[in-house]
Design a protein around this motif. Structure first.
Motif, short mmCIF file in Angstrom:
data_model
loop_
_atom_site.label_atom_id
_atom_site.label_comp_id
_atom_site.label_asym_id
_atom_site.label_seq_id
_atom_site.Cartn_x
_atom_site.Cartn_y
_atom_site.Cartn_z
N GLN A 1 12.27 65.94 -6.75
CA GLN A 1 11.29 66.62 -5.88
C GLN A 1 11.60 66.47 -4.40
OE1 GLN A 1 7.54 64.98 -7.21
NE2 GLN A 1 7.46 66.33 -8.98
N ASN A 2 12.60 65.70 -4.04
CA ASN A 2 12.91 65.44 -2.63
C ASN A 2 14.40 65.59 -2.33
OD1 ASN A 2 10.22 64.34 -1.40
ND2 ASN A 2 10.42 63.39 -3.41
N LEU A 3 15.02 66.59 -2.90
CA LEU A 3 16.46 66.76 -2.74
C LEU A 3 16.89 67.01 -1.31
CD1 LEU A 3 17.24 68.82 -5.95
CD2 LEU A 3 17.83 66.43 -5.49
N SER A 4 16.00 67.54 -0.48
CA SER A 4 16.38 67.82 0.91
C SER A 4 16.34 66.56 1.78
CB SER A 4 15.47 68.89 1.52
OG SER A 4 14.13 68.42 1.56
N GLU A 5 15.80 65.47 1.24
CA GLU A 5 15.69 64.21 1.99
C GLU A 5 17.00 63.43 1.95
OE1 GLU A 5 12.85 63.52 3.69
OE2 GLU A 5 12.16 65.47 2.96
N ASP A 6 17.07 62.39 2.77
CA ASP A 6 18.22 61.49 2.79
C ASP A 6 18.06 60.50 1.63
OD1 ASP A 6 20.51 60.09 3.53
OD2 ASP A 6 19.43 58.87 5.01
N LEU A 7 18.60 60.86 0.49
CA LEU A 7 18.45 60.04 -0.72
C LEU A 7 19.65 59.12 -0.87
CD1 LEU A 7 17.27 62.89 -3.12
CD2 LEU A 7 15.84 61.14 -2.04
N THR A 8 19.39 57.84 -0.66
CA THR A 8 20.44 56.83 -0.84
C THR A 8 19.88 55.70 -1.68
OG1 THR A 8 19.80 55.55 1.11
CG2 THR A 8 21.41 57.33 1.46
N LEU A 9 20.76 54.90 -2.23
CA LEU A 9 20.34 53.74 -3.00
C LEU A 9 19.44 52.84 -2.15
CD1 LEU A 9 20.44 51.93 -5.51
CD2 LEU A 9 22.58 50.98 -4.62
N VAL A 10 19.82 52.62 -0.91
CA VAL A 10 19.05 51.75 -0.01
C VAL A 10 17.64 52.32 0.20
CG1 VAL A 10 18.89 50.85 2.35
CG2 VAL A 10 21.08 50.84 1.17
N ASN A 11 17.56 53.61 0.51
CA ASN A 11 16.25 54.23 0.75
C ASN A 11 15.37 54.23 -0.49
OD1 ASN A 11 17.22 54.75 3.30
ND2 ASN A 11 17.47 56.95 3.00
N LEU A 12 15.97 54.53 -1.63
CA LEU A 12 15.19 54.55 -2.87
C LEU A 12 14.71 53.15 -3.26
CD1 LEU A 12 17.36 57.12 -4.83
CD2 LEU A 12 15.02 57.48 -4.01
N ALA A 13 15.58 52.16 -3.10
CA ALA A 13 15.20 50.78 -3.41
C ALA A 13 14.02 50.35 -2.53
CB ALA A 13 16.39 49.84 -3.24
N GLN A 14 14.08 50.68 -1.25
CA GLN A 14 12.98 50.33 -0.34
C GLN A 14 11.70 51.05 -0.74
OE1 GLN A 14 14.58 51.28 3.52
NE2 GLN A 14 15.60 49.29 3.72
N LYS A 15 11.79 52.33 -1.04
CA LYS A 15 10.62 53.13 -1.39
C LYS A 15 9.92 52.60 -2.63
CE LYS A 15 8.72 57.62 -2.04
NZ LYS A 15 7.47 57.21 -1.46
N PHE A 16 10.70 52.15 -3.61
CA PHE A 16 10.13 51.68 -4.87
C PHE A 16 10.04 50.16 -4.96
CE2 PHE A 16 11.24 56.04 -5.72
CZ PHE A 16 10.17 56.48 -6.47
N PHE A 17 10.27 49.47 -3.84
CA PHE A 17 10.14 48.02 -3.76
C PHE A 17 10.99 47.30 -4.81
CE2 PHE A 17 6.16 49.97 -2.33
CZ PHE A 17 6.17 49.55 -1.00
#
Length: 136
Positions: A39-55
């Motif tokens: 749902q957020n393909l236009s965003e900056d999707l990285t392992l670091v960002n995703l890990a932070q977002k999902f704690f």
């Protein structure tokens, strides 16, 4: 005869436990990560960002995601972006540049190169081919 039945029962229990332990049931968190990516393909999707977002720790997310989906996160994001771009090329009149941005690519030339490497057609050729197929 009783010995054979007991032995067979023990073997069946061991096999059942072995099979049960190898069945991977996707965790709710990994399913949420997949949904977020899609749902957020236009965003900056990285392992670091995703890990932070999902704690989650990067290593836990990376390992769990790969184990449960069969893909590492970058590969999964790439697949989703290409699928989304294929859909947009056929169903919209958006420019290649607009589709590129909507799918999270920051550079049109890089998008065209990656698209062609995965699909064996340029985005424009893909659009023409699949729109012609729809009208025939």
């Amino acid at each position: 005869d009783i010995f054979k039945n007991n032995l067979l029962s023990i073997i069946l229990v061991i096999l059942y436990r072995k099979i049960e332990n190898n069945i991977i049931i996707p965790s709710k968190t990994i399913l949420e990560v997949q949904k977020y990516i899609e749902q957020n393909l236009s965003e900056d999707l990285t392992l670091v960002n995703l890990a932070q977002k999902f704690f989650l720790s990067k290593s836990y997310l990376s390992h769990s995601f790969k184990e449960q989906t069969g893909y590492n996160i970058k590969k999964y994001i790439d697949i989703c972006r290409i699928k989304q771009s294929e859909n947009l090329l056929v169903t919209t009149d958006n420019s290649i540049k607009k589709i590129c941005m909507l799918c999270g690519y920051n550079d049109v030339n890089n998008f065209i190169r990656q698209f062609k490497a995965k699909i064996s057609l340029t985005p424009l050729a893909y659009r023409k081919k699949h729109r012609n197929n729809k009208t025939n």
